[in-house]
Design a protein around this motif. Structure first.
Motif, PDB file in Angstrom:
ATOM      1  N   VAL A   7       5.810   7.340   5.131  1.00 49.11           N
ATOM      2  CA  VAL A   7       6.871   6.491   5.669  1.00 49.11           C
ATOM      3  C   VAL A   7       6.285   5.156   6.122  1.00 49.11           C
ATOM      4  CG1 VAL A   7       8.677   6.285   7.427  1.00 49.11           C
ATOM      5  CG2 VAL A   7       8.145   8.529   6.433  1.00 49.11           C
ATOM      6  N   VAL A  49       8.669   7.691  13.090  1.00 47.90           N
ATOM      7  CA  VAL A  49       8.362   9.044  13.550  1.00 47.90           C
ATOM      8  C   VAL A  49       9.554   9.970  13.305  1.00 47.90           C
ATOM      9  CG1 VAL A  49       7.905  10.469  15.598  1.00 47.90           C
ATOM     10  CG2 VAL A  49       6.649   8.327  15.249  1.00 47.90           C
ATOM     11  N   THR A  50      10.745   9.476  13.618  1.00 48.15           N
ATOM     12  CA  THR A  50      11.914  10.344  13.408  1.00 48.15           C
ATOM     13  C   THR A  50      12.188  10.568  11.923  1.00 48.15           C
ATOM     14  OG1 THR A  50      13.568   8.562  13.481  1.00 48.15           O
ATOM     15  CG2 THR A  50      12.940   9.553  15.581  1.00 48.15           C
ATOM     16  N   VAL A  51      11.936   9.562  11.115  1.00 49.60           N
ATOM     17  CA  VAL A  51      12.119   9.753   9.670  1.00 49.60           C
ATOM     18  C   VAL A  51      11.108  10.771   9.146  1.00 49.60           C
ATOM     19  CG1 VAL A  51      11.951   8.656   7.401  1.00 49.60           C
ATOM     20  CG2 VAL A  51      13.125   7.472   9.267  1.00 49.60           C
ATOM     21  N   THR A  60       7.234  14.035  -1.585  1.00 49.24           N
ATOM     22  CA  THR A  60       7.310  12.938  -2.535  1.00 49.24           C
ATOM     23  C   THR A  60       7.489  13.482  -3.949  1.00 49.24           C
ATOM     24  OG1 THR A  60       5.962  11.511  -1.153  1.00 49.24           O
ATOM     25  CG2 THR A  60       5.996  11.019  -3.504  1.00 49.24           C
ATOM     26  N   GLU A  98      10.397  -0.022   6.253  1.00 48.97           N
ATOM     27  CA  GLU A  98      11.549   0.655   5.660  1.00 48.97           C
ATOM     28  C   GLU A  98      12.258   1.535   6.690  1.00 48.97           C
ATOM     29  OE1 GLU A  98      10.216   2.489   1.991  1.00 48.97           O
ATOM     30  OE2 GLU A  98       8.895   0.781   1.623  1.00 48.97           O
ATOM     31  N   ALA A  99      11.484   2.193   7.543  1.00 46.85           N
ATOM     32  CA  ALA A  99      12.102   3.061   8.557  1.00 46.85           C
ATOM     33  C   ALA A  99      12.963   2.233   9.509  1.00 46.85           C
ATOM     34  CB  ALA A  99      11.027   3.817   9.329  1.00 46.85           C
ATOM     35  N   GLN A 124       1.555   7.268  -1.667  1.00 43.92           N
ATOM     36  CA  GLN A 124       2.491   8.254  -2.224  1.00 43.92           C
ATOM     37  C   GLN A 124       1.924   8.932  -3.474  1.00 43.92           C
ATOM     38  OE1 GLN A 124       6.062   5.599  -2.099  1.00 43.92           O
ATOM     39  NE2 GLN A 124       7.069   7.407  -1.281  1.00 43.92           N
ATOM     40  N   GLY A 161       0.743  -1.244   0.000  1.00 46.96           N
ATOM     41  CA  GLY A 161       0.000   0.000   0.000  1.00 46.96           C
ATOM     42  C   GLY A 161       0.780   1.305   0.000  1.00 46.96           C
ATOM     43  N   ARG A 162       2.014   1.296   0.450  1.00 45.89           N
ATOM     44  CA  ARG A 162       2.734   2.554   0.574  1.00 45.89           C
ATOM     45  C   ARG A 162       2.776   3.357  -0.729  1.00 45.89           C
ATOM     46  NH1 ARG A 162       7.444   3.242  -2.046  1.00 45.89           N
ATOM     47  NH2 ARG A 162       8.514   1.480  -1.040  1.00 45.89           N
ATOM     48  N   GLU A 163       3.007   2.696  -1.847  1.00 45.08           N
ATOM     49  CA  GLU A 163       3.123   3.405  -3.127  1.00 45.08           C
ATOM     50  C   GLU A 163       1.815   4.101  -3.514  1.00 45.08           C
ATOM     51  OE1 GLU A 163       3.321   0.164  -2.623  1.00 45.08           O
ATOM     52  OE2 GLU A 163       4.851  -0.811  -3.841  1.00 45.08           O
ATOM     53  N   GLU A 210       9.483  13.141  10.767  1.00 43.85           N
ATOM     54  CA  GLU A 210       9.826  14.498  11.241  1.00 43.85           C
ATOM     55  C   GLU A 210      11.018  15.049  10.465  1.00 43.85           C
ATOM     56  OE1 GLU A 210      10.512  14.710  15.413  1.00 43.85           O
ATOM     57  OE2 GLU A 210       8.397  14.522  15.945  1.00 43.85           O
ATOM     58  N   SER A 211      11.990  14.194  10.181  1.00 39.15           N
ATOM     59  CA  SER A 211      13.181  14.646   9.446  1.00 39.15           C
ATOM     60  C   SER A 211      12.809  15.134   8.053  1.00 39.15           C
ATOM     61  CB  SER A 211      14.190  13.489   9.339  1.00 39.15           C
ATOM     62  OG  SER A 211      14.664  13.112  10.618  1.00 39.15           O
ATOM     63  N   LEU A 212      11.981  14.372   7.361  1.00 37.66           N
ATOM     64  CA  LEU A 212      11.613  14.768   5.999  1.00 37.66           C
ATOM     65  C   LEU A 212      10.852  16.090   6.021  1.00 37.66           C
ATOM     66  CD1 LEU A 212      10.552  11.228   4.703  1.00 37.66           C
ATOM     67  CD2 LEU A 212      12.655  12.467   4.144  1.00 37.66           C
ATOM     68  N   ALA A 214      11.093   4.539  14.868  1.00 41.13           N
ATOM     69  CA  ALA A 214      12.001   4.964  13.795  1.00 41.13           C
ATOM     70  C   ALA A 214      11.262   5.799  12.764  1.00 41.13           C
ATOM     71  CB  ALA A 214      12.648   3.735  13.145  1.00 41.13           C
TER      72      ALA A 214
END
Lengths: 240, 240, 240, 240, 240, 240
Positions: free
Chosen positions: A93, A206-208, A219, A97-98, A85, A80-82, A210-212, A204
């Motif tokens: 995220v 959440v931090t990814v 995207t 993957e994170a 996106q 489903g992620r794609e 927030e970083s993006l 993990a």
């Protein structure tokens, strides 16, 4: 910022637990909104349930009424992620993957410990498509179902720790990823027993996310994740 | 035997065309039943639409009232095949894979010619997961949408043939796979212009499905494609 | 249609057995012609014998006096298929590849169970060149020679079944390919003991060959499998 | 020591040229014996001819009456090396592999320039099986036949140099391997024009063979290259 | 010709032992000069020590006052070879790569037996970058440190032979590479116990270096290994 | 928290620029300390300089007198990260990897645009070892040196943007990574011209390092990145 953390199953208690984990690592100014799909299975442990979840997650996110800055799909090894996106501009995220990309900063090889044997290929496939499989030492199953994880905490811990030890000793893993949203909180015990760092996918992610957001990144809309072309969609849940 | 050929979009005319192609190669004693999903997009050209199709195909097949011996998922590069394999015992054949495994008997490398650029990664991903990508020279897009394929036959042919020629000359393809159910019937023109064999996925899938049935083979139920565990499914479209 | 099924060794009894297997799955209107090479080894279990078989098979097929529609090379993991493809326009099907591509429709991973340990690399190499190795879980040897397979049926069955069980339990195979023409007939026992589908290469190859013929497909003559250039060949068996 | 350098085709003049190249780099105490197969094609440019050569080379070497210390199979991208390794204890060196493993000491990527387009896949396959393909930038064809190489030296040089330049500029090759025994002697011109080192397979193979002999190393007889089991061989050319 | 054989650690006795091994296989007219780095660790068993060695080796070689024809970097799995290749025109041979490329001529798969478990990933990484990993069955650690190798010869032999046997029986290795300069001299015992050929990296590297010199080949200076651009280097040991 | 951002070259102005970029994305409570190596080259554009930088970075970090929570190695495609991981417990983040793992969340494929052609293989190698190369479409060189980047901003922008456009159009990249610390600040222009997201490695690395610290994660000390064993180090710059 506001981050949507979407559970892939319809069990509200798991959504709560996932959102709690997310909140425990989120920055002070980040609001975590936990979402539960409106339809689908009470736990996702295979392709049929996962494809259903993919659609249910897209439906739930696209009907969320407030603005948000990023979305976390909180299912391990799920489809489903794609699709998300394509539908969204904000970063999406996936916790599979994170966890993997985080683990790769900490050791030469990582392993994933998950629930049922039948979900191992789903996780392997997602890691392969994500291009994050080269340093995956193994994906190991504890034999516990998603819903059993919460019922007998001692048995759960034993099952997960046993597989983590096998991964470290036999498969040469140097980091363990917890392969199910419901495993959050086991890190300390596993680290205590195996001596290796343990990565929880939700934390993990959440931090990814927030970083993006902080980097101002979205995207790419140039080809694969372009908005779907306007066309007739027949029937619920996306009729237009 | 009876083979269900399931379209992935809701355009009845395409279901008809696909079923006609299937019938043109089916054995005399094979009945082809063309099915159209009850919901979803009029054409599938990306992940959002493809995930929706995955569920719609599963819904359509599992509510089909008559017995059948095999199922063909007639979308190129689409999600969903693994879900059907869990739900059914009879063989499930994806036309992307049938075209590739057939092409690999005919030449050293094959290429796929498809519709829009955005669908190239979907096809590449499906071939990679199927383990049929090692001899794929390229996946090339003609730039035509699925629904345009039928509107201007001359332009369609030109677009497809151009990419086929590029695949043969630049990418060293020795066989061409037609990367969309709607391209059936173009083989002769392409072979005439490029001199290489052309494989239509729907036709190939019919022979694969018939072969599996004749060999008495079923989907392995030992791990990955085991029947989903009984559990509560909430809401649309599989409530139980 | 007529399909030539060529044994790779000079043991007539094996040719008969192979042809019988082929006939058991062939369509009513398909004639199976079993061919035995005129020279070579009584069983093929290594590279020297396999290269000799490659030439002997080409010699036998190209001196066959009647028309035919497809050729099956009935040796597991043997050299030679590409040479036949150059010499002929009709489809050439190798049983190693037919078993693998058939198995890949039935489960996530497949294993091959073969005869002697020394032939494992030959099979691995052929699968790698064919681009069908990505989903191969393992190639396992029973330790039996080709000719022993027929002598003590109970020991044969035990040896093969043991390796099949190891493949399913340890290597995560979900389908078993019988890695020798002489193993035909063991499928039922293995399925009974392991619960997974079993693919016989000769049977699979017959359905692949019939499929290619019905689809009107021929070997691509554009580059790799082009007819050999006319030139002086010295000495038997291809002098010209 | 004595090294047998076996041509793969039946053209004596090429055997002479190959042996001359070999002698030009051999140590003072190394005797080079050039062997021509007793049967087969006047030039080898495809699978049919190459499989025939594989057997002819094995026949020629195993009937050589004197002792020897190593064997070089002097055909680029040809079948057969593994068969020789089974039959002999002394080292067997294929010039395709010797050129590649030598080139890999000299630059980040290497390319092969060969004769006809149809032989490119044979070379690619041999490099893949040898595990020497990861740093191969490309295999490029000059379009010249093996026998034309000697006829018009200016055209040959131009054809080869053109492809070498393309390999260096477009494919990022940093070393060029001459992909045919008949190309020996072109190195200087190519180096002059492209500035990169050029490796001749026959010359490289002589140094590899001498090295293995000096190190006292033999082919491993533990599994794959074990001596063929004693058995009945019927007919040409190895009857026993 | 003169070949520099550079130890990677500062233990003079190991330099002597390595040089002795090199001399034992060198041609009569080859002079072996053993060099010890002027700084660095007494033994190299990890990345920190290996990066330091990379610089120390470059410093030692570039301050060597006499002419030479080739350089051997005599550390197994160490960093630095690419730096030397930039600085020098003469061939640079890493013993990790020399052992692997030599082993690949002798059997289908090879394994490396090394010292400590922590050095396994360094060796795996070097083989991967060198493109020589495809036929590597395993890299196994004996658990002995580099300096222990010389202290208790019986224990050393037992530790190495045990892992070699595991490699042959469990990992299907057909050749063993000795994964440390300090293991020279163990070949005979290992071959006696396992029956497979054993390759010592230093010995192999001498023959590779001599071969490249005899073939008149130099490092390609076209791109990757071009001489460093003239620029300000601050501080020891390369100030300019 | 305090994060050390270590430049790989000795040009103080570049350290300043890098630290400024880092500060521009760091959280309010994060202190960025920019470090310049005490020895090494004024710019790092190849293996010799990069190996020297590896040691200089380790020397600089381990003599830093204050406590810190994470280290960023701010060189693109440089050696050394594994050495730092052995020496430290806190997370170590390489900007090559941070850029890649960030880019992979944003599009199907990413490309890197770097400085000189000769550095392309270094970046490719680092991505391969990091297991982050599967979705790398290309590494492209602008032809500009590191120090030229700052001299003619218009030429720099043109050179970088040209390669970014080639990456998007020809190599199918959907995200661009800026392959040199000195390129920070170009993102907006490139996004404006190509329409795809642009990732700066230093900025990405800051968010990765902060994330690891917030998650309480450290480098795994179980095998590969274990502290170096105590031993005699002779001479510069780590004598003990």
């Amino acid at each position: 910022m506001r981050i949507l953390v979407v559970n892939v199953n319809t069990t509200e208690a798991m959504t709560e637990a996932i959102a709690d984990t997310a909140r425990s690592v989120a920055s002070a100014d980040t609001e975590i909104a936990g979402l539960t799909p409106e339809f689908g299975a009470e736990s996702v442990e295979g392709n049929f349930e996962s494809y259903l979840a993919a659609v249910a997650v897209m439906q739930r996110v696209t009907t969320y009424p407030e603005p948000y800055d990023a979305v976390i799909q909180a299912g391990y090894g799920e489809h489903g992620r794609e699709g998300l996106q394509e539908l969204l501009d904000v970063p999406v995220v996936d916790i599979t993957e994170a966890a993997a990309s985080t683990a790769m900063y900490l050791g030469y090889k990582y392993s994933v410990v998950t629930t049922l044997d039948r979900t191992v290929p789903l996780i392997e496939d997602r890691l392969k498509l994500a291009g994050l499989d080269a340093r995956c030492a193994s994906v190991r199953a504890s034999g516990l179902t998603v819903l059993e994880l919460d019922q007998d905490r001692a048995a759960t811990t034993r099952g997960i720790v046993d597989q983590a030890e096998n991964a470290v000793c036999s498969d040469r893993a140097e980091v363990i990823c917890l392969g199910c949203g419901g495993m959050a909180g086991l890190d300390e015990e596993i680290t205590a027993k195996t001596g290796v760092p343990v990565v929880d996918g939700v934390a993990a992610a959440v931090t990814v996310a927030e970083s993006l957001v902080r980097l101002g990144l979205h995207t790419s809309k140039t080809r694969t994740y372009r908005q779907p072309r306007p066309k007739t969609i027949r029937g619920w849940p996306f009729e237009r």
